[in-house]
Scaffold this motif. Sequence first.
Motif, PDB file in Angstrom:
ATOM      1  N   ALA A   9       0.810  -1.212   0.000  1.00  0.00           N
ATOM      2  CA  ALA A   9       0.000   0.000   0.000  1.00  0.00           C
ATOM      3  C   ALA A   9       0.840   1.256   0.000  1.00  0.00           C
ATOM      4  O   ALA A   9       0.511   2.233  -0.636  1.00  0.00           O
ATOM      5  N   GLU A  10       1.993   1.217   0.712  1.00  0.00           N
ATOM      6  CA  GLU A  10       2.822   2.416   0.792  1.00  0.00           C
ATOM      7  C   GLU A  10       3.393   2.813  -0.554  1.00  0.00           C
ATOM      8  O   GLU A  10       3.280   3.960  -0.967  1.00  0.00           O
ATOM      9  N   PRO A  11       4.049   1.887  -1.318  1.00  0.00           N
ATOM     10  CA  PRO A  11       4.508   2.262  -2.655  1.00  0.00           C
ATOM     11  C   PRO A  11       3.365   2.745  -3.535  1.00  0.00           C
ATOM     12  O   PRO A  11       3.516   3.706  -4.280  1.00  0.00           O
ATOM     13  N   TYR A  12       2.185   2.069  -3.387  1.00  0.00           N
ATOM     14  CA  TYR A  12       1.043   2.516  -4.191  1.00  0.00           C
ATOM     15  C   TYR A  12       0.653   3.936  -3.821  1.00  0.00           C
ATOM     16  O   TYR A  12       0.349   4.757  -4.688  1.00  0.00           O
ATOM     17  N   SER A  13       0.702   4.247  -2.495  1.00  0.00           N
ATOM     18  CA  SER A  13       0.348   5.580  -2.054  1.00  0.00           C
ATOM     19  C   SER A  13       1.304   6.617  -2.623  1.00  0.00           C
ATOM     20  O   SER A  13       0.903   7.694  -3.037  1.00  0.00           O
ATOM     21  N   ARG A 352       7.286   8.133   7.385  1.00  0.00           N
ATOM     22  CA  ARG A 352       6.500   6.923   7.651  1.00  0.00           C
ATOM     23  C   ARG A 352       7.288   5.671   7.272  1.00  0.00           C
ATOM     24  O   ARG A 352       7.314   4.692   8.009  1.00  0.00           O
ATOM     25  N   LEU A 353       7.921   5.708   6.089  1.00  0.00           N
ATOM     26  CA  LEU A 353       8.666   4.538   5.638  1.00  0.00           C
ATOM     27  C   LEU A 353       9.839   4.250   6.562  1.00  0.00           C
ATOM     28  O   LEU A 353      10.095   3.101   6.920  1.00  0.00           O
ATOM     29  N   LEU A 416      17.876   5.079  10.373  1.00  0.00           N
ATOM     30  CA  LEU A 416      16.416   5.040  10.409  1.00  0.00           C
ATOM     31  C   LEU A 416      15.947   5.691  11.702  1.00  0.00           C
ATOM     32  O   LEU A 416      16.621   5.610  12.736  1.00  0.00           O
ATOM     33  N   ALA A 417      14.768   6.319  11.641  1.00  0.00           N
ATOM     34  CA  ALA A 417      14.208   6.946  12.839  1.00  0.00           C
ATOM     35  C   ALA A 417      12.703   6.813  12.809  1.00  0.00           C
ATOM     36  O   ALA A 417      12.086   6.679  11.755  1.00  0.00           O
ATOM     37  N   GLY A 418      12.102   6.853  13.985  1.00  0.00           N
ATOM     38  CA  GLY A 418      10.654   6.769  14.093  1.00  0.00           C
ATOM     39  C   GLY A 418      10.243   6.688  15.553  1.00  0.00           C
ATOM     40  O   GLY A 418      11.079   6.759  16.464  1.00  0.00           O
ATOM     41  N   GLU A 419       8.951   6.531  15.758  1.00  0.00           N
ATOM     42  CA  GLU A 419       8.418   6.392  17.119  1.00  0.00           C
ATOM     43  C   GLU A 419       8.186   4.912  17.383  1.00  0.00           C
ATOM     44  O   GLU A 419       7.400   4.267  16.689  1.00  0.00           O
TER      45      GLU A 419
END
Length: 600
Positions: A9-13, A352-353, A416-419
């Motif tokens: 879904a992410e690549p599609y988005s 997000r990625l 990489l970073a994120g919550e």
Amino acid sequence: MVGGPGGEAEPYSLVRRQRELASLYATAKSLTALGELDDVLQSIVHHAHDLISTDFTYLSLVGPDGRLSARASEGTISASFLAACIPADVGLGGKVLASRSPHWVPDYVTTTLIDHDPAFDRLVAAEGLVALLGVPLVIRGQAVGALFAADRSERSFQADEIALLSAFADHAAVALDNARLYEASRTALRELRIAYRKIEDHVAVMERAQAVHEALTGAVLGGGTPGDVAQLLADQLGGSVTLLDRAGAVLVRRDSASSPCRAPSETDLADAVRKAHRSGRCASSVDSAGSAHSVASIQAGDSCLGALAWSREEADGHGVPDDTDLRTLERATHIVGLLILKERAVAEASERLSGELLTELMVGSPGISPAQRARTQARNIDADRLDLVLVADSPALSSTDLSRHLHDIAQDRCGLAGEHLGRATMILPSADDDRTVEEVHRHLRRTLGGPVVVIAERVVHHDWARAYSLASRCGAVTRAIGHTDLGATTGRYALYAMVFDTERAHELDRFVSGSIGPLLDYDRRRGTDLVATLSAYYDHHTNVAATARALFVHVNTLLKRLDRAGSVLGLDWRRENDLELRLGLRLHQLGAIATAPPPS
């Protein structure tokens, strides 16, 4: 919809966002030709229908008689529906025109949120129209029509669909404005032959404005930035052009090479910026030094993205700009707005990625799957070199916002970073762990302008989850002992390793049990809180009166509790060596803090 780990879904988005932006820019390109209004409007609804993917899309304008009628459509729709002409103050269109903001209904016929027109309701029922979204066409503060997207089944419209249709509506408003101005020029040329020179000059100005608009559009299609647009405007209009953020702070300033202007301060522009945001139209002012400033607000729907300011030296001291130049400045805000939204969308997708990949590695560790290795390599990241986990915490910023700052650092360091589990987390390659965590701390401290704690732990055998656990729990202990602004590895706090290292939990349990175990057992059986009482007693340096006030009890009550604690422990702890007792109480407190979940 955002896909789960490893999903499609992410690549599609991302592809969908690229298609949306490409279509917006293609539409903007068609406007520069100043063609027939109907052709341009039909192109707009065609692109809107293609991307919104509703059953049909149509665009309506308010006519001279004050009624709303369709001017362009796409999709399967009957001729009788398109021929309908309704008052401009009823239906969903009336609500959109009155508020100059987007509105939608999941079921047009049954909704009570709008004033219905009986004749139009009958056409709606015959057409099978159910869900309807409308966005206004606004020219210089006046709503002149609306762009609609409709489905023949009940549904809700999402924020991204509304924003996309609003962008198309902005282009439609520009197209309508351009067509009217162009037609006015041609009419004047026919009717005023005796004023040929004046009309010729006017056409030249229009052609210059068209050339500027074509150049702006070309800059966008060529991958330009807001700074490129500012430089192009400065070269075309003269003086200097300044891009400000929504708070009025200067982001970009560009000067004309041929006629530069004294750089304006934020104070010089403040009054015009407030007027532009309030009115939605271009506002002008002249500062004490005689420089003229014109400011146009950058809007996206109801959101203010910032402002574009044009400054120049005025020889006559009046500071009255040419209307065409002001209109060029206003049109440039649409281009800059699209670029800002594009940059924001790309940044959010990248964040997000990055966060999803970080979570995948954390959840799936120890070890790296082939799919994870492929996804990290696609971002030019070597997963085998991600050997340092950092967890950051700031009292002034949420973990979500702090994660965005970590994302910027991670991009520069191939990490990489994120919550993750409620904490701002980053994984980096590192040759010198102490130096790396100190550099990250200095970067965050400088960016945030306030205290921040960054704790790092080296990754062993691709076990990112264990490294995260140690760094996170160590960070909680660090704050509990009063260290609120530093960057350090867990090794610096090896003295407290029993508290934050889960593999040494049995050692902590054994020591706590040996020192305060009888008190803990007594509290569990009797429902008392002798452990908390002794902790408060030592926290207040064995001052009975201060401890009683902190616990909101009478001094006599506190003394009885202390005596009972002595009976339970079986020693006169106030006269004998109480070091082990104090350590047991403190380690018990820190252990509870280290295992507590992060604040939501």
